[in-house]
Design a protein around this motif. Structure first.
Motif, short mmCIF file in Angstrom:
data_model
loop_
_atom_site.label_atom_id
_atom_site.label_comp_id
_atom_site.label_asym_id
_atom_site.label_seq_id
_atom_site.Cartn_x
_atom_site.Cartn_y
_atom_site.Cartn_z
N MET A 1 8.08 -19.18 32.30
CA MET A 1 9.36 -19.14 31.53
C MET A 1 9.87 -17.73 31.19
N LYS A 2 11.13 -17.49 30.87
CA LYS A 2 11.79 -16.29 30.95
C LYS A 2 11.11 -15.68 29.70
N SER A 3 10.88 -14.34 29.93
CA SER A 3 10.26 -13.37 28.76
C SER A 3 11.01 -12.15 28.63
N THR A 4 11.71 -11.84 27.77
CA THR A 4 12.60 -10.66 27.77
C THR A 4 12.28 -10.10 26.18
N GLY A 5 12.09 -8.89 25.84
CA GLY A 5 12.16 -8.12 24.78
C GLY A 5 11.16 -8.78 23.62
N GLY A 6 10.60 -7.97 22.62
CA GLY A 6 9.63 -8.46 21.77
C GLY A 6 8.29 -8.83 22.23
N SER A 7 7.50 -8.39 21.30
CA SER A 7 6.02 -8.59 21.76
C SER A 7 5.48 -9.88 21.86
N ASP A 8 4.41 -10.28 22.48
CA ASP A 8 3.91 -11.78 22.96
C ASP A 8 3.50 -12.21 21.31
N GLU A 9 3.08 -11.28 20.46
CA GLU A 9 2.48 -11.38 19.13
C GLU A 9 3.49 -11.85 18.40
N ALA A 10 4.47 -11.14 18.22
CA ALA A 10 5.87 -11.45 17.50
C ALA A 10 6.35 -12.89 17.95
N LYS A 11 6.40 -13.26 19.22
CA LYS A 11 7.02 -14.48 19.70
C LYS A 11 6.09 -15.58 19.15
N ARG A 12 4.80 -15.34 19.49
CA ARG A 12 3.61 -16.36 18.76
C ARG A 12 3.94 -16.61 17.60
N ASN A 13 4.02 -15.76 16.78
CA ASN A 13 4.00 -15.78 14.93
C ASN A 13 5.34 -16.72 15.06
N ALA A 14 6.60 -16.61 15.41
CA ALA A 14 7.77 -17.06 15.42
C ALA A 14 7.46 -18.44 15.80
N GLY A 15 7.07 -18.76 17.11
CA GLY A 15 6.65 -20.31 17.53
C GLY A 15 5.73 -21.09 16.54
N THR A 35 9.42 -17.78 23.87
CA THR A 35 9.03 -17.87 22.32
C THR A 35 8.67 -19.37 21.80
N THR A 36 9.70 -20.37 22.35
CA THR A 36 9.64 -21.81 22.19
C THR A 36 8.34 -22.29 22.84
N ALA A 37 7.92 -21.60 23.88
CA ALA A 37 6.69 -22.06 24.45
C ALA A 37 5.43 -21.98 23.72
N HIS A 38 5.45 -21.09 22.68
CA HIS A 38 4.24 -21.05 21.76
C HIS A 38 4.46 -22.05 20.82
N ASP A 123 12.43 -13.01 18.26
CA ASP A 123 11.80 -11.81 17.80
C ASP A 123 12.89 -10.80 17.29
N PRO A 124 12.54 -9.77 16.53
CA PRO A 124 13.79 -8.96 16.19
C PRO A 124 14.62 -8.26 17.13
N SER A 125 14.05 -8.17 18.39
CA SER A 125 15.17 -7.72 19.46
C SER A 125 16.35 -8.39 19.66
N THR A 219 7.20 -11.10 13.96
CA THR A 219 6.82 -9.86 14.06
C THR A 219 5.44 -9.76 14.32
N ASP A 220 5.01 -8.40 14.60
CA ASP A 220 3.59 -8.51 14.95
C ASP A 220 2.75 -8.76 13.70
N ASP A 221 3.42 -8.54 12.37
CA ASP A 221 2.64 -8.95 11.20
C ASP A 221 2.87 -10.06 10.53
N GLY A 222 3.77 -11.09 10.87
CA GLY A 222 4.19 -12.29 10.35
C GLY A 222 5.53 -12.64 10.92
N VAL A 223 6.17 -13.44 9.93
CA VAL A 223 7.49 -14.05 10.30
C VAL A 223 8.23 -14.00 9.10
N GLU A 224 9.77 -13.52 9.37
CA GLU A 224 10.74 -13.59 8.45
C GLU A 224 11.57 -15.04 8.53
N ILE A 225 11.81 -15.80 7.61
CA ILE A 225 12.49 -16.86 7.97
C ILE A 225 14.15 -16.99 7.27
#
Length: 227
Positions: A1-15, A35-38, A123-125, A219-225
């Motif tokens: 799947m397409k992956s641009t910008g943001g760390s994998d950890e940030a994407k995982r936390n969001a997903g 990100t949706t894949a997570h 992710d924030p990007s 983010t690498d530290d958590g999620v903002e909703i």
């Protein structure tokens, strides 16, 4: 799947944050993207632990991943409602989105619009004060040049999306082509959305105006909703 910008950890936390909103008995729209894949993987783990859900995929990629994760699948014709949709975004500003980096925005918009709640994972990007990312426009192959002319008249600069691993253009799951249309800063997303939708030969555009109910920004530290 397409992956641009943001760390994998940030994407995982969001997903995983959005996946936590899925409850027993729900029909869930499954979006497309890294990100949706997570989120899909997290739902798959919950299904393995006993969660009873059905997924409505928005692309070949999301269908394939959901099957690998053991999520029972259905389609729009077979359900009366979609309780929750989870999908990514190429850019968001408030509740407005630009989607289509994975060339699945036509099916994504149908599923996301049909859902009682639409959760965006990012992710924030992907954040912006105003939308400015090029707008993907899915077009009938025979209408590529006429649609491009009309986009120019709207002040846009359309570019045919080329495939990365084969010669020639990207072809969507619907058998169409994609024009990436740069408009610079978009001051009136609804007006541009209406103008693009009125062009003959346009199947769907990537402006999702006011559709997001929640945006889970990892983010690498958590999620903002954001609601």
């Amino acid at each position: 799947m397409k992956s641009t910008g943001g760390s994998d950890e940030a994407k995982r936390n969001a997903g995983e944050s959005a996946a936590a909103a899925v409850e027993d008995g729900m029909v869930v729209g499954l979006g497309t993207g890294s990100t949706t894949a997570h989120a899909i993987r997290a739902i798959g783990r919950a299904v393995d632990a006993g969660l009873d859900v059905q997924g409505v995929p928005t692309s070949f990629q999301s269908r394939q991943l959901a099957r690998e994760e053991g999520i029972p699948l259905t389609d729009l014709d077979s359900v009366s409602t979609i309780d929750l949709a989870i999908d990514g975004a190429d850019q968001f500003a408030g509740a407005h989105l630009i989607k289509g980096g994975g060339a699945a925005h036509a099916r994504e918009k149908v599923v996301d619009n049909a859902a009682s709640r639409f959760l965006v994972v990012a992710d924030p990007s992907k954040a912006g004060e105003r939308l400015s990312h090029p707008v993907p426009v899915e077009v009938l192959p025979a209408a590529r040049t006429t649609v491009a002319d009309d986009v120019h008249m709207l002040g846009g600069n359309p570019t045919l999306r080329e495939a990365a691993h084969k010669d020639g253009p990207v072809v969507t799951d619907n058998g169409n082509l994609v024009l990436d249309c740069a408009f610079g800063e978009i001051r009136s997303p609804q007006e541009l959305a209406d103008d693009l939708a009125s062009i003959p030969g346009v199947v769907e555009h990537g402006l999702f105006v006011g559709m997001a109910d929640e945006i889970h920004v990892g983010t690498d530290d958590g999620v903002e909703i954001h609601e």
